[in-house]
Design an enzyme around this catalytic site. Sequence first.
Site, PDB file in Angstrom:
ATOM      1  N   HIS A 221      -6.739   1.842   1.237  1.00 54.84           N
ATOM      2  CA  HIS A 221      -7.768   0.940   1.102  1.00 54.84           C
ATOM      3  C   HIS A 221      -9.039   1.304   2.233  1.00 54.84           C
ATOM      4  CE1 HIS A 221      -5.318  -1.668   4.529  1.00 54.84           C
ATOM      5  NE2 HIS A 221      -5.181  -0.421   4.690  1.00 54.84           N
TER       6      HIS A 221
ATOM      7  N   ALA B 134     -13.501 -10.275   7.527  1.00 55.01           N
ATOM      8  CA  ALA B 134     -13.581  -9.132   6.890  1.00 55.01           C
ATOM      9  C   ALA B 134     -13.097  -9.316   5.512  1.00 55.01           C
ATOM     10  CB  ALA B 134     -12.346  -8.070   7.466  1.00 55.01           C
TER      11      ALA B 134
ATOM     12  N   VAL C 248      -5.665  -9.965   8.953  1.00 49.09           N
ATOM     13  CA  VAL C 248      -6.644 -11.311   9.050  1.00 49.09           C
ATOM     14  C   VAL C 248      -5.786 -12.424   9.299  1.00 49.09           C
ATOM     15  CG1 VAL C 248      -8.449 -10.490   7.564  1.00 49.09           C
ATOM     16  CG2 VAL C 248      -6.612 -11.525   6.547  1.00 49.09           C
TER      17      VAL C 248
ATOM     18  N   GLN D  84     -13.392   0.731  -3.395  1.00 53.18           N
ATOM     19  CA  GLN D  84     -13.364  -0.703  -2.828  1.00 53.18           C
ATOM     20  C   GLN D  84     -14.862  -0.888  -2.094  1.00 53.18           C
ATOM     21  OE1 GLN D  84     -10.007  -1.255  -0.295  1.00 53.18           O
ATOM     22  NE2 GLN D  84      -9.045  -2.258  -2.067  1.00 53.18           N
TER      23      GLN D  84
ATOM     24  N   ARG E 146      -3.934   4.567  -4.712  1.00 46.41           N
ATOM     25  CA  ARG E 146      -2.784   3.869  -4.543  1.00 46.41           C
ATOM     26  C   ARG E 146      -1.559   4.482  -5.524  1.00 46.41           C
ATOM     27  NH1 ARG E 146      -3.858  -1.885  -3.757  1.00 46.41           N
ATOM     28  NH2 ARG E 146      -5.557  -1.680  -1.878  1.00 46.41           N
TER      29      ARG E 146
ATOM     30  N   TRP F  52       0.739  -1.207  -0.049  1.00 47.07           N
ATOM     31  CA  TRP F  52       0.153  -0.147   0.012  1.00 47.07           C
ATOM     32  C   TRP F  52       1.003   1.251   0.207  1.00 47.07           C
ATOM     33  CZ3 TRP F  52      -1.059  -4.037   3.478  1.00 47.07           C
ATOM     34  CH2 TRP F  52      -1.965  -4.841   2.804  1.00 47.07           C
TER      35      TRP F  52
END
Length: 352
Positions: free
Chosen positions: A183, A320, A266, A223, A209, A156
């Site tokens: 994001h 998520a 995650v 997104q 980005r 990112w």
Amino acid sequence: MTSDVIKKLNKIYAEALEEVGKGKLYAQRRVELEIKYLGRKGKLNDVFKEMAVLSDSARKEVGVLANKLKSDLKLQLGQAQLQNKKSATTITFDETIPGARPKIGSLHPITQFLERIMAVFSTLGFEIVEDREVETTVYNFDKLNIAFDHPARDMWDTFYIKIKNKKEKIKNKEESSLVLRTHTSPVQIRAMEKRRPPVRLVVPGRVYRHEATDASHETNFYQLEGLVIDRNISVANMIYVLHTVLKQLFGDKVKIRIRPSFFPFVEPGHEVDMSCIICEQKGCSVCSGTGWLEMLGAGMVHPVVLKNMKVDPDKYSGFAFGMGVDRLIMLYHGINDIRLSYSGDLRFLKQF
Ligand code: PHE
């Protein structure tokens, strides 16, 4: 003396009449003549100035004459213009000519599609949450378990603007910076500052980005983030929700598969693929012959992130996901260049 002034006035009047009589008197010309003879700095007013030297009675006499000439001239000008109008070709209004249809705009294809996706999530009981596009690195990275020196930040990469904010100092003493969010994941944290589990929410929004642009890459795109936290949430719930949504959007035939992947926020992390809807898995250029399309990143919310949300990871779990909305739209409409959506080209936009 008096007669001199009177002569002058009559001369100017005669001159003015001659000019009025010359050619057609259109509105513009009328205004010009009015200014020339009757205006504040016009010829008749010039003569008024000379009246200062006259005796009172003479001044009165000249004054009356000058005013009469002025109003006469006004009348003449008006009549001349009226005459001209009468002789002009009469244009009548043809009420049978169809009117000019007003151009009615439409919602941008991205907005239209986002509304579709959100309608699907709404039926599944999801809340829609929006938040800022200018984000601090603390929310964009740190609170999402992306440490300052972790190579995952490279995924990112973006521009940083330094800010000095004591409250949001991060662990390794680096000061927080502002970034255009890379994001929608920081909204997971923002949303949980005001909510307690159970939650089901989706976050649509623009992200930015550092990219070299081409047909499938843009420096800004959309997104859709999803977050579900409750007791006993498992990967099975995640697969069910994502499969249901993709089927609603692309039809019942759609299959999905999940592959292991890495996102620091995650654990475990997944990449979710959808069966290619273009070739129905026979193999085509859109799916590079694999029959599968990469659709989204997903996973079970990392315990560290749950703690950052002040949610007890021993009691609650969640999943998520983050989908690239532009990618979905391109597939849905068969658009071959992501940049078209942001070009503002009406030839493109009018098709939706
Ligand atoms: N935020 C990730 C990205 O931009 C996507 C993602 C969201 C992955 C949520 C997992 C869970 O690539």
